[in-house]
Design an enzyme around this catalytic site. Structure first.
Site, short mmCIF file in Angstrom:
data_model
loop_
_atom_site.label_atom_id
_atom_site.label_comp_id
_atom_site.label_asym_id
_atom_site.label_seq_id
_atom_site.Cartn_x
_atom_site.Cartn_y
_atom_site.Cartn_z
N LYS A 247 1.07 -0.79 -0.80
CA LYS A 247 -0.42 0.07 -0.05
C LYS A 247 1.27 1.74 0.54
O LYS A 247 2.25 1.28 0.37
CB LYS A 247 -0.79 -0.13 1.30
CG LYS A 247 -1.83 -0.59 1.34
CD LYS A 247 -2.38 -0.69 2.69
CE LYS A 247 -3.93 -2.05 2.69
NZ LYS A 247 -5.17 -1.65 1.89
N ARG A 321 -9.87 -11.11 2.26
CA ARG A 321 -11.40 -12.36 1.73
C ARG A 321 -10.15 -13.51 1.22
O ARG A 321 -11.37 -14.64 1.98
CB ARG A 321 -11.84 -12.02 -0.09
CG ARG A 321 -10.65 -11.83 -0.76
CD ARG A 321 -10.84 -11.32 -2.33
NE ARG A 321 -10.83 -9.53 -2.38
CZ ARG A 321 -11.65 -8.64 -3.04
NH1 ARG A 321 -12.02 -8.95 -4.30
NH2 ARG A 321 -11.63 -7.53 -3.00
N1 BES Z 1 -7.71 -3.34 4.41
C1 BES Z 1 -8.28 -3.12 3.00
C2 BES Z 1 -9.45 -2.45 2.78
C3 BES Z 1 -9.58 -1.09 3.19
C4 BES Z 1 -9.44 -0.27 3.18
C5 BES Z 1 -10.73 -1.11 3.95
C6 BES Z 1 -9.33 1.01 3.23
C7 BES Z 1 -11.84 0.46 4.74
C8 BES Z 1 -10.63 1.10 4.17
C9 BES Z 1 -8.61 -4.56 1.91
O1 BES Z 1 -7.09 -5.50 2.27
C10 BES Z 1 -7.72 -3.70 1.05
O2 BES Z 1 -6.47 -3.59 0.35
N2 BES Z 1 -8.93 -3.78 -0.55
C11 BES Z 1 -8.29 -3.45 -1.69
C12 BES Z 1 -8.24 -4.90 -2.59
C13 BES Z 1 -8.08 -4.84 -3.98
C14 BES Z 1 -6.54 -4.47 -3.85
C15 BES Z 1 -8.51 -5.26 -4.91
C16 BES Z 1 -8.78 -2.59 -1.97
O3 BES Z 1 -10.36 -2.14 -1.50
O4 BES Z 1 -8.30 -1.38 -2.32
ZN ZN Z 2 -5.19 -4.93 2.12
#
Ligand code: BES
Ligand code: ZN
Ligand code: ZN
Length: 468
Positions: A247, A321
């Site tokens: 990230k 997931r």
């Molecule tokens: N934990 C994050 C989602 C998240 C981010 C929840 C900010 C609340 C606030 C999750 O693990 C994630 O990074 N999801 C990605 C998925 C994508 C790579 C398909 C997302 O939502 O960008």
């Molecule tokens: Zn994530």
């Protein structure tokens, strides 16, 4: 325990009522009537302060000896725009120290007390709250035990989320589950590290293996067999770096909250157990760090899941997931009557509905209606979104049974929910919540920080559905 929750919610169980300062609800049109019992001096004071009962204002009014006699409170909202139903929470942070009670002019005193209690919350693990706080006498005639359970559940969820990842790794999260279990005579089994592979929980292992803090599945059980089975699954990603698909700094900043699903289901479990609801409760928490090292799982990897489906990894930042897929498959094996998962799963859910309105997904119409109804009744906002079948094929992989993400930027929260659904086949009813778990802007019932979402509504649902 009981007392400490009331103490941190600034609620007093009993005291001489006559020493408590009443908080009287007023609005612009009703102000004159509210002032009719006031002395001339008090009326002059009200006027001198320019208090017109405009929404979201309050005024402390002295008695003849200069001590506080009454507080006039005009809640936010007017005829056109409804205010926050938990607006009393703001008073718990702004009134001077002292003992107060719920006076005339408020709708539901239990709602007032709930708002107050929620708004009084402070996270004090690393810095004590210096300001002497006001306290509210719990109004007579309300279900005080229920209020106490509710606040204990919400505060637990907030505390767990607020605790930074250095003090809230998989070990500390397991310890928190064990503390909760001990309080309620529940049993806990944890499967850690390589044992996850032996127990056939390969996705939890794959996501968590890069961290030197061992990944694990925490399994709590409570209540007699023979009762309806309610299973709660919570995403327990103690810190989400994104793994190899790291990230950016700004997106990583808040990722201590990525165990918000776990925190919320534990808060809910605490409420259910404290109320001794006649259910057979199970809580499953996959607790991992999504970290980077030479042993990280990679984009392009194809991993076997507990259910047997092979999963092609698109982006290691979609780790939630994966750990949920194995936990849900395990939960589903014993055919629970109700299966609920909560997870800080996607940024897309926030794009759709913002931070304060968590979406939920279920194919069960009766369940969906009940959840919406309880959300409204408990002032715990939530919103149904669809498990839209035509998007399911977006998860098709060319070389594995399923892709774990789609290659479009569309409907990210919906497709994540569709992915999870593939791992649930036997539960009589299943619902998934994509929560934010964080309050980004102060509001009456909450300060900036970890937030409980949907668990007051879900407690009401479970209580109604299974009697209690
Ligand atoms: N934990 C994050 C989602 C998240 C981010 C929840 C900010 C609340 C606030 C999750 O693990 C994630 O990074 N999801 C990605 C998925 C994508 C790579 C398909 C997302 O939502 O960008
Ligand atoms: Zn994530
Ligand atoms: Zn995550």
């Amino acid at each position: 325990m009981a007392n400490s929750v009331y103490a941190s919610a600034q609620l007093a169980r009993s005291a001489a009522r006559k020493t408590a300062v009443p908080i009287v609800g007023v609005d612009g049109p009703g102000l004159a009537a509210a002032l009719s019992g006031f002395s001339p001096a008090q009326r002059a004071w009200t006027e001198a302060n320019g208090f017109a009962a405009r929404p979201d204002t309050w005024l402390a009014v002295p008695g003849p000896d200069g001590t506080l006699a009454v507080v006039l409170f005009a809640p936010p909202g007017d005829d056109k725009t409804p205010g926050d139903p938990l607006s009393a929470g703001k008073l718990a942070r702004t009134l001077p120290a002292g003992l107060y009670c719920v006076g005339e002019g408020h709708g539901d005193p239990s709602r007032f007390a709930l708002g107050w209690g929620l708004g009084a919350y402070r996270f004090t693990r690393y810095r004590k709250n210096g300001r002497p706080a006001p306290r509210l006498l719990v109004p007579g005639g309300i279900d005080a035990a229920r209020l106490e359970r509710t606040l204990a559940g919400v505060f637990l969820a907030r505390d767990l989320i607020n605790t930074p990842a250095n003090d809230m790794g998989p070990d500390a999260l397991e310890a928190a589950v064990r503390r909760l279990a001990k309080r309620h005579d529940a049993r806990v089994v944890a499967t850690r590290g390589a044992a996850l592979l032996k127990k056939k929980l390969p996705l939890i292992h794959a996501v968590g293996r890069a961290s030197d803090r061992a990944p694990r599945l925490i399994d709590l059980r409570w209540g007699n067999s023979g009762r309806p089975g309610v299973t709660l699954v919570g995403k327990g990603v103690c810190f989400d770096t994104g793994g190899l698909n790291l990230k950016p700094g700004k997106s990583m900043a808040l990722m201590k909250k990525d165990m918000g699903g776990a925190a919320n289901v534990l808060g809910l479990a605490g409420m259910v157990m404290a109320a001794k609801l006649p259910v057979r409760l199970r809580v499953l928490i996959p607790a991992v760090d999504n970290n980077l090292s030479g042993s990280s799982y990679r984009p392009g990897d194809i991993l076997e899941s507990r259910l047997g489906l092979s999963v092609e990894i698109g982006n290691t930042d979609a780790e939630g997931r994966l750990v949920l897929a194995d936990a849900l498959a395990l939960a589903d094996e014993e055919k629970p009557d109700l299966l609920i998962d909560m997870a800080t799963l996607t940024g897309a859910a926030r794009v759709a509905l913002g931070p304060d309105l968590p979406p939920f997904y279920t194919d069960d119409e009766v369940l969906a209606d009940a959840i919406s109804r309880h959300g409204t009744a408990t002032a715990d906002p939530l919103w149904r979104m669809p498990l839209w079948p035509p998007y399911d094929s977006w998860l098709d992989s060319k070389i594995a049974d399923v892709n774990h993400i789609t290659d479009t930027g569309f409907a990210g929260s919906v497709t994540a929910a569709l992915f999870l659904k593939r791992f649930v086949r036997n539960a009589a009813a299943y619902v998934h919540f994509d929560i934010f778990g964080w309050c980004p802007r102060e509001k009456p019932s909450s300060v900036v920080g970890g937030e409980a979402q949907a668990i007051r509504a879900l407690y009401a649902l479970v209580a109604e559905r299974y009697g209690g």
